[in-house]
Each structure stands twice: as C-alpha cells, then as structure tokens.
Write a protein that holds these residues in place. Structure first.
Motif, mmCIF file in Angstrom:
data_model
loop_
_atom_site.group_PDB
_atom_site.id
_atom_site.type_symbol
_atom_site.label_atom_id
_atom_site.label_comp_id
_atom_site.label_asym_id
_atom_site.label_seq_id
_atom_site.Cartn_x
_atom_site.Cartn_y
_atom_site.Cartn_z
ATOM 1 N N ASP A 309 45.735 29.011 42.281
ATOM 2 C CA ASP A 309 44.875 29.965 41.570
ATOM 3 C C ASP A 309 44.028 29.213 40.538
ATOM 4 O OD1 ASP A 309 43.681 31.983 40.150
ATOM 5 O OD2 ASP A 309 45.495 33.210 39.986
ATOM 6 N N PRO A 310 42.715 29.092 40.751
ATOM 7 C CA PRO A 310 41.887 28.294 39.836
ATOM 8 C C PRO A 310 41.681 28.955 38.479
ATOM 9 C CG PRO A 310 40.486 29.411 41.414
ATOM 10 C CD PRO A 310 41.914 29.684 41.839
ATOM 11 N N ARG A 311 42.111 30.205 38.324
ATOM 12 C CA ARG A 311 41.993 30.864 37.022
ATOM 13 C C ARG A 311 42.997 30.302 36.027
ATOM 14 N NH1 ARG A 311 42.746 36.911 38.928
ATOM 15 N NH2 ARG A 311 44.511 35.831 39.906
ATOM 16 N N GLY A 353 49.639 35.842 37.022
ATOM 17 C CA GLY A 353 49.719 35.788 35.575
ATOM 18 C C GLY A 353 48.486 35.230 34.907
ATOM 19 N N ALA A 354 47.412 35.020 35.659
ATOM 20 C CA ALA A 354 46.185 34.490 35.086
ATOM 21 C C ALA A 354 45.538 35.547 34.194
ATOM 22 C CB ALA A 354 45.219 34.082 36.197
ATOM 23 N N ASP A 355 45.270 35.190 32.951
ATOM 24 C CA ASP A 355 44.624 36.134 32.041
ATOM 25 C C ASP A 355 43.330 35.552 31.492
ATOM 26 O OD1 ASP A 355 45.649 34.172 30.463
ATOM 27 O OD2 ASP A 355 46.866 35.493 29.198
ATOM 28 N N GLY A 356 42.826 34.534 32.123
ATOM 29 C CA GLY A 356 41.585 33.897 31.689
ATOM 30 C C GLY A 356 40.398 34.441 32.439
ATOM 31 N N PRO A 357 39.456 33.574 32.771
ATOM 32 C CA PRO A 357 38.227 34.024 33.441
ATOM 33 C C PRO A 357 38.504 34.490 34.860
ATOM 34 C CG PRO A 357 38.328 31.633 33.374
ATOM 35 C CD PRO A 357 39.464 32.117 32.542
#
Length: 610
Positions: A309-311, A353-357
């Motif tokens: 996941d790149p995020r 769980g990515a919460d960025g862009p």
C-alpha cells in the motif's frame, strides 16, 4: 482509465438537475457545476480567455467535492478518444461510459470528434494527481454527448483545461501537452532513451541467464541499440510466469551468479543497462513476506502476488531503498518500473490502516522521492513507465514511456504508441517489444518494425539466431529509423482519426516528411510543402496509390524492398496526379523534388512539436 462500477442513476439524464448555460465563446459546449448532495451550495466558476490555445475553467467550491458537467450537441460526431479507450473508439452510451483516473490509472482527458476529424469537445483536468471519476457518452434522452467529472474536495480551485475546436485530435492535444509541460516539468531524457532498445522479455521470458543475455548484447549494439533491458526472470523465484516469489529483489544465483560483473560487461559494449522491477508487488514465497504482509492486504490483479500500500510512509521508504539498492549494487543505469498501476486497488480502501494521502498523491510522493534518490546515485537516470501510467501526471518520473503489451501485434503497437504520444510530455515514447516467428516472411518482420515506426523501437528476438534475411530487414529498418529519428520523434505528427486506427500517419519536420500507410488509402504528396517525402508501405498490398501535387514533373521515386534492396534504378520520374506505384509490402519509396518548394516557407509551416 479503468472501468469501475459507480452508484447513481443509470443515465446522465436522470442525474440531479442543474442549470446548464452555454460556455461563453467556446463552440457549442454547455456546462453545469454542482456540489453532490448539497444543492444549496453554489460553486463559483469562471472561464478564462484563450492563452496559447487553451482556456481555463476555474471552479471554487470552498473545499467541497464538485461535479462538472459538460455537454455538446451530437452534430456529426464519430468517436470519443481518451487515454484508456483501448479498442472502444467510437461513441459510447452514457450508461456504460464510466471510468476512474489518476496518476497510475491514466489522466482525466477526453476528446469528442466528428467524421471530418475536427474536434467538438476537448478537455483535461489540470491537476493530474488526485483520483477522479468520469462519466461520458451519448445521452439518448437529450441528443448530446456528455462528460460528467467528479473531482475530490480541494482547498485550491479546481481547474479544467478546454481546447476550442481543432482540425484533429492530435492538433487539440498539442496545446494541452505544452500546458502540462509548463506546469509539471518533465524528467530529462538522456540520449540512450532515444535509441533502439533490446529487451529480454519476449525472447526469453523468465528463462534468462547471464550467458544468454551476453550473446544478445553485441549484435544489439551493432544494430544501433542504446540500451538493454533485463526483464522478469533475473530475480530469485522468478519462474512459472507468476509473481508468488517477488519482493526480495535479489538475483537468482543460478542464472546470474555475478550480476554486477555481467552488467559491467554489457555496458562495456556501449549499451546502457536497465533492470526490471515491480516494487509494489509482494509474493508469499518471498523471504520478506512475513515482514511486509500487513502492509499488503489487497491481492494484485496479476497471479500470485499482493500489493504494498503506497499510502503507508514505511512502504514508500521501502520501495525507494529497494530501488536505490538495485541501481547502486549492480551498477545499472535505470529501472523498468512495472505494475505501478496495481496501486489502484487501494483507491477508497482503508483496511491497511493508511490515514495519509489517497493513492494519487501517495504515488506522487513516492515517485518524487524515488527519482531524487536514484538521480543522486545515477546521473542520466533511465526510468521506463508503461501504459496506463504514461500521462502528464507521470512526466516528472519517467523518460521512457512504453506502450502496453501487445506481443507480435503490429497494429496494436502502432495504435498504442500513437495514443501514448498524443499526451506524452517530455519522455520518449517506446513501442512494446517486437517479436516474430523465425519462419515468418521478411515482409512480416518489416511489418513489426513499421508498426513501431513513430516511437522508439524495442526488439525482443534472439538476435544471434535470426535468419540472414530477417537480420537484413532489421538492419535496414533500424538504420532508416535512426536516420530519421529526429523527424519521427520531434516532428509534427498527424495520425488521423482514432476510430480508424491511424491508417495514414504523417510526421514532418522542415522540408522532409515520412508517411506510413497501413491500409488501402490514396496518399496525398504535397511538394509545395516538402522537398522529400518517404512513404512506408505497411499495408497488405504490393503497391501504393499516391497523388502528387506541386511537383511540376520534377519528382523522382526510388523504391526499396523490406530488406533495403533497391527495386528500380535509374530513378522513376513522376508527373502530378494520382497513380499506383509498385512498392512491395514492408518496403519504402522515397520521392524527391529536384528544387525547393516555390513560394512556400516550408520550415515555418512544418517544424514544431508533435
């Protein structure tokens, strides 16, 4: 742009109503702008004046997502082109024209054109980074062609680029490319990216070794290749055509016991060296799988692998570190970055769980960091990107823009390279790798090379095993391509209508022109504009029909076979008018006028960007 299911009404005519006033002074285009689900919020929009062939529609919506609706009367519409149209190039009903766009999915660009080839509507979202959705097609209820753009929330104004009516799709794309290049400066293009390339993929697939590659390097260099790409199969567990073992990115010791030494040997022949890598893929057989599995919850669309996941910032650091290690440890000049479009599996997901862009901005962050880190290790870096991630949003991150896989399909190679070139900003457009059977007739070999004529050709056959007749054809056509490289890559290209699959393609620079013919068409030859015209027979006939104008009886023709042999000597004089010429399929005729075109400033007319 990949098709996706979208909720909402079946047709655009049943979408939430909104006023649709005409855009002032922009042909017959009408517009509506709204905030979905918030009928009380009225976005403000303004259409700027023409500047360098482009008008900018600016929409302000106080940080809310917006929907921009464009519609135009059908008139004599013939087709709708967009970067992911594939073979669907005619008109689509609005109940099926649904797609997703972004840096790795393809840009939000579209062009409606009529049977004359002239455009009726040309648009592009100015910021290619965020993901957006596009609904497009014929409104059966309203007798119009519509485009509905759903853009995510943004604190900055949304900007849509609009090109007024142009004589062709190619002509409409030129000012868009210039605008994108000004907004997002492209990656520098080293000389090696503009020379033919040898790739191992179709020649060997995953059954590759240092000795096998070394046997191809010397003949590739002798043919004028500037780089060699070691494709899939060099890495541990690289077999079986699946990706269950990817992720460690270490050489298979049985195939490449000394990869750095092998690379140095190939580079000593004058070839740059690129290594294939799919840095977002992770297979369960890789040694690093347990460490990274939680960062790759989604399955890839290719067999056997999952997608990192790149995020996640730790994934971005891992990808950059991996690629820098490959370039630094093995001394390669660059990388073939494959399967970056797999990142799209995370569009709208939150399970890692990515919460960025979101995916588009995350990939932009990743590739910005990757280019900077690699250029610190390797000046004149070579990075190959592949359709669909070859659009303006990727211009800063790759300088070799390859068409999507189409093994042995000369028609697809022609169409896909020309499609890519329509929106290529800075980078050199490359063909898919060329392959053919050892028992193929020479004309079939020439057809493969002619299909890649308007791009940088990539070869993938076993050069040391080619029959002599095949090698002669390869040598001739690569030689002609190299001789006319600047014209073919930098000249003004007019391929015609996309729905006709570009059967007559013209590239011009100064007083010289190359025309490739891929069907039974009359070829107009205008000697008031050009002194020399090269006509390439990519058709299935052993003759071409040409119509000479402005030659005043001073035009001569020289015909060559697919392997370069002269077919007539002395030269044939050609009077003005239409006539057939005996030119073998896979061959070439060069027509020249003895004096310069009278009364025509041909350089000013024909030089310029593609």
């Amino acid at each position: 742009m990949s098709e996706i299911p979208l909720p909402g009404p079946v047709t655009t005519a049943h979408a939430d109503p909104a006023p649709t006033p005409p855009l002032p002074l922009l042909d017959d285009v009408s517009i509506a702008v709204l905030v979905p689900g918030r009928p009380g919020l009225r976005p403000l929009w303004r259409l700027g004046p023409p500047l360098d062939g482009v008008r900018v529609l600016e929409v302000r919506a106080d940080g809310a997502p917006v929907e921009i609706r464009l519609s135009v009367p059908l008139g004599d519409a013939a087709g709708y082109w967009h970067p992911r149209g594939g073979w669907r190039r005619t008109l689509t009903a609005d109940w099926e024209g649904l797609s997703r766009t972004g840096p790795v999915d393809g840009p939000a660009v579209g062009c409606l054109y009529e049977h004359s080839g002239a455009t009726l509507l040309t648009f592009a979202v100015a910021d290619p980074t965020p993901e957006s959705t596009v609904r497009f097609g014929v409104s059966e209820e309203n007798d119009t062609h519509v485009v509905h753009l759903a853009l995510p929330a943004s604190d900055a104004p949304h900007r849509l680029l609009l090109v007024p009516r142009a004589p062709s799709v190619a002509a409409a794309m030129r000012p868009l490319r210039s605008r994108f290049a000004a907004d997002r400066p492209p990656m520098p293009v080293p000389e090696a990216a503009r020379r033919p390339v040898y790739s191992t993929w179709y020649a060997f697939n995953q059954d590759v070794s240092d000795a096998a590659v070394a046997r191809q390097a010397a003949p590739a260099a002798a043919l004028g290749c500037g780089a060699l790409i070691l494709d899939d199969g060099w890495q541990r567990y690289g077999n079986g055509r699946g990706y269950a073992g990817v992720g460690d990115w270490l050489p298979d010791p049985a195939k490449f016991p000394d990869l750095a030494g092998h690379v140095a040997g190939v580079r000593a022949l004058g070839l740059r060296y690129l290594l294939w890598v799919a840095p977002l893929l992770l297979g369960p057989e890789a040694d690093c799988y347990d460490r990274w599995a939680s960062a790759a919850p989604a399955a890839a669309t290719v067999p056997g692998a999952r997608v990192l996941d790149p995020r996640l910032p730790e994934v971005r650091r891992h990808v950059v570190d991996t690629c820098v290690r490959l370039v630094g440890t093995y001394g390669v000049d660059g990388l073939k970055l494959d399967f970056l479009d797999e990142a799209s599996v995370y569009a709208g997901r939150s399970d890692s769980g990515a919460d960025g862009p979101s995916v588009g901005p995350a990939m932009t962050l990743l590739l910005t960091e990757l280019r900077a880190a690699l250029e610190a290790v390797r000046p004149e870096l070579l990075l190959e990107l592949r359709q669909p991630y070859t659009g303006p949003g990727m211009a800063p991150f790759g300088n070799m823009l390859r068409s999507f896989d189409c093994p042995a399909d000369a028609t697809a190679n022609r169409v896909r390279t020309l499609d890519t070139a329509l929106l290529a900003v800075g980078g050199a457009v490359h063909s898919d790798m060329l392959m053919w059977s050892r028992t193929a007739p020479v004309a079939a070999v020439a057809r493969q090379l002619i299909g890649a004529l308007h791009a940088v050709p990539q070869l993938s056959v076993r050069l040391d095993e080619l029959p002599a007749a095949h090698l002669a054809a390869v040598r001739f056509w690569l030689g002609r391509w190299t001789r006319h490289r600047r014209l073919l890559l930098d000249g003004r290209v007019e391929p015609g209508r996309p729905d006709e699959l570009y059967p007559l393609v013209t590239a011009a620079l100064g007083d010289e022109c190359v025309v490739s013919v891929h069907g039974d068409r009359v070829v107009p030859l205008d000697f008031t504009a050009y002194r020399t015209i090269h006509v390439v027979n990519g058709s299935d006939r052993d003759r071409l029909v040409v119509e000479v104008a402005g030659g005043r009886g001073e035009v001569t023709a020289r015909v060559q076979a697919p392997d370069g042999r002269m077919m007539d000597d002395p030269l044939m004089p050609l009077p003005d008018g239409a006539r057939p010429l005996a030119v073998p399929r896979g061959g070439l005729v060069t027509l020249a006028r003895s004096g310069p075109p009278e009364g025509t400033a041909f350089t000013a007319l024909t030089e310029g960007p593609r």
